[in-house]
Design a protein around this motif. Structure first.
Motif, PDB file in Angstrom:
ATOM      1  N   CYS A  10      20.775  61.456  60.054  1.00 46.56           N
ATOM      2  CA  CYS A  10      20.701  62.570  59.099  1.00 46.56           C
ATOM      3  C   CYS A  10      22.106  62.980  58.683  1.00 46.56           C
ATOM      4  O   CYS A  10      22.957  63.272  59.517  1.00 46.56           O
ATOM      5  N   ASN A  12      22.313  65.290  56.039  1.00 48.95           N
ATOM      6  CA  ASN A  12      22.023  66.405  55.132  1.00 48.95           C
ATOM      7  C   ASN A  12      23.026  67.539  55.346  1.00 48.95           C
ATOM      8  O   ASN A  12      23.391  67.849  56.473  1.00 48.95           O
ATOM      9  N   ARG A  14      23.892  71.602  54.246  1.00 44.94           N
ATOM     10  CA  ARG A  14      23.483  72.849  53.593  1.00 44.94           C
ATOM     11  C   ARG A  14      24.684  73.785  53.504  1.00 44.94           C
ATOM     12  O   ARG A  14      25.659  73.641  54.222  1.00 44.94           O
ATOM     13  N   ILE A  20      20.832  75.526  59.732  1.00 48.47           N
ATOM     14  CA  ILE A  20      21.867  74.617  60.223  1.00 48.47           C
ATOM     15  C   ILE A  20      21.570  73.183  59.752  1.00 48.47           C
ATOM     16  O   ILE A  20      20.414  72.823  59.554  1.00 48.47           O
ATOM     17  N   SER A  21      22.620  72.388  59.561  1.00 49.06           N
ATOM     18  CA  SER A  21      22.414  71.006  59.101  1.00 49.06           C
ATOM     19  C   SER A  21      23.350  70.053  59.846  1.00 49.06           C
ATOM     20  O   SER A  21      24.292  70.470  60.505  1.00 49.06           O
ATOM     21  N   CYS A  22      23.064  68.786  59.718  1.00 53.48           N
ATOM     22  CA  CYS A  22      23.703  67.752  60.543  1.00 53.48           C
ATOM     23  C   CYS A  22      24.987  67.158  59.962  1.00 53.48           C
ATOM     24  O   CYS A  22      25.723  66.482  60.682  1.00 53.48           O
ATOM     25  N   CYS A  54      17.450  65.205  55.347  1.00 51.37           N
ATOM     26  CA  CYS A  54      16.949  66.019  56.457  1.00 51.37           C
ATOM     27  C   CYS A  54      15.710  65.379  57.083  1.00 51.37           C
ATOM     28  O   CYS A  54      14.769  65.012  56.393  1.00 51.37           O
ATOM     29  N   LEU A  55      15.747  65.277  58.414  1.00 51.59           N
ATOM     30  CA  LEU A  55      14.634  64.728  59.173  1.00 51.59           C
ATOM     31  C   LEU A  55      13.802  65.845  59.811  1.00 51.59           C
ATOM     32  O   LEU A  55      12.942  65.588  60.631  1.00 51.59           O
ATOM     33  N   ASP A  56      14.138  67.085  59.458  1.00 45.54           N
ATOM     34  CA  ASP A  56      13.408  68.290  59.865  1.00 45.54           C
ATOM     35  C   ASP A  56      13.454  68.562  61.364  1.00 45.54           C
ATOM     36  O   ASP A  56      12.517  69.121  61.926  1.00 45.54           O
ATOM     37  N   ARG A  57      14.540  68.131  62.001  1.00 42.01           N
ATOM     38  CA  ARG A  57      14.775  68.531  63.393  1.00 42.01           C
ATOM     39  C   ARG A  57      16.174  69.129  63.469  1.00 42.01           C
ATOM     40  O   ARG A  57      16.932  68.890  64.404  1.00 42.01           O
ATOM     41  N   CYS A  58      16.496  69.916  62.473  1.00 43.51           N
ATOM     42  CA  CYS A  58      17.846  70.421  62.241  1.00 43.51           C
ATOM     43  C   CYS A  58      18.428  71.149  63.459  1.00 43.51           C
ATOM     44  O   CYS A  58      19.589  70.948  63.792  1.00 43.51           O
ATOM     45  N   VAL A  63      21.057  64.838  64.428  1.00 44.52           N
ATOM     46  CA  VAL A  63      20.026  63.928  64.906  1.00 44.52           C
ATOM     47  C   VAL A  63      20.082  62.560  64.228  1.00 44.52           C
ATOM     48  O   VAL A  63      20.566  62.416  63.109  1.00 44.52           O
TER      49      VAL A  63
HETATM   50  S1  FES Z   1      19.652  68.701  58.443  1.00 48.09           S
HETATM   51 FE1  FES Z   1      19.519  67.064  59.887  1.00 48.09          FE
HETATM   52  S2  FES Z   1      17.485  67.121  60.594  1.00 48.09           S
HETATM   53 FE2  FES Z   1      17.584  68.669  59.082  1.00 48.09          FE
END
Ligand code: FES
Length: 107
Positions: A10, A12, A14, A20-22, A54-58, A63
């Protein structure tokens, strides 16, 4: 199966104040894995490491997920990325990197 192992990292990003983002940490980890995985990988088939949205495990991030086994990991440093590459991708030794695995698969 076209790829023997396919890893989505990920990346993504923001804006501040949002969820929070990766991206910040995973950008360097993605770069490291892309640069080093192909020369290290000794599997019989193809390996691909690629960026993902985003894999939705932010909140558990940064991740990545590895298929086909569907294992999730959180690598927080280049040192973690080295261990992931050496122990999991090259040696298939999941037990030695359990601390990097995200164990709750039901979220
Ligand atoms: S921003 Fe990485 S899983 Fe959502």
């Amino acid at each position: 199966m076209y790829y023997e192992r396919h890893i989505f990292v990920c990346e993504n990003e923001r804006s501040p104040g949002e969820r929070i983002s990766c991206a910040k940490k995973n950008s360097e980890i993605l770069k490291y894995l892309k640069q080093n995985s192909k020369t290290s990988y000794k599997g019989s088939g193809k390996l691909r490491v690629q960026r993902a949205g985003c894999l939705d495990r932010c909140e558990q991030g940064p991740v990545l997920v590895s298929y086909p086994e569907g294992k999730w990991f959180s690598l927080k440093s280049i040192e973690d990325a080295k261990r992931f590459l050496e122990k999991y991708i090259v040696s298939d030794d999941l037990d030695s990197i359990r601390d990097l695995e995200i164990l709750d698969q039901n979220i």
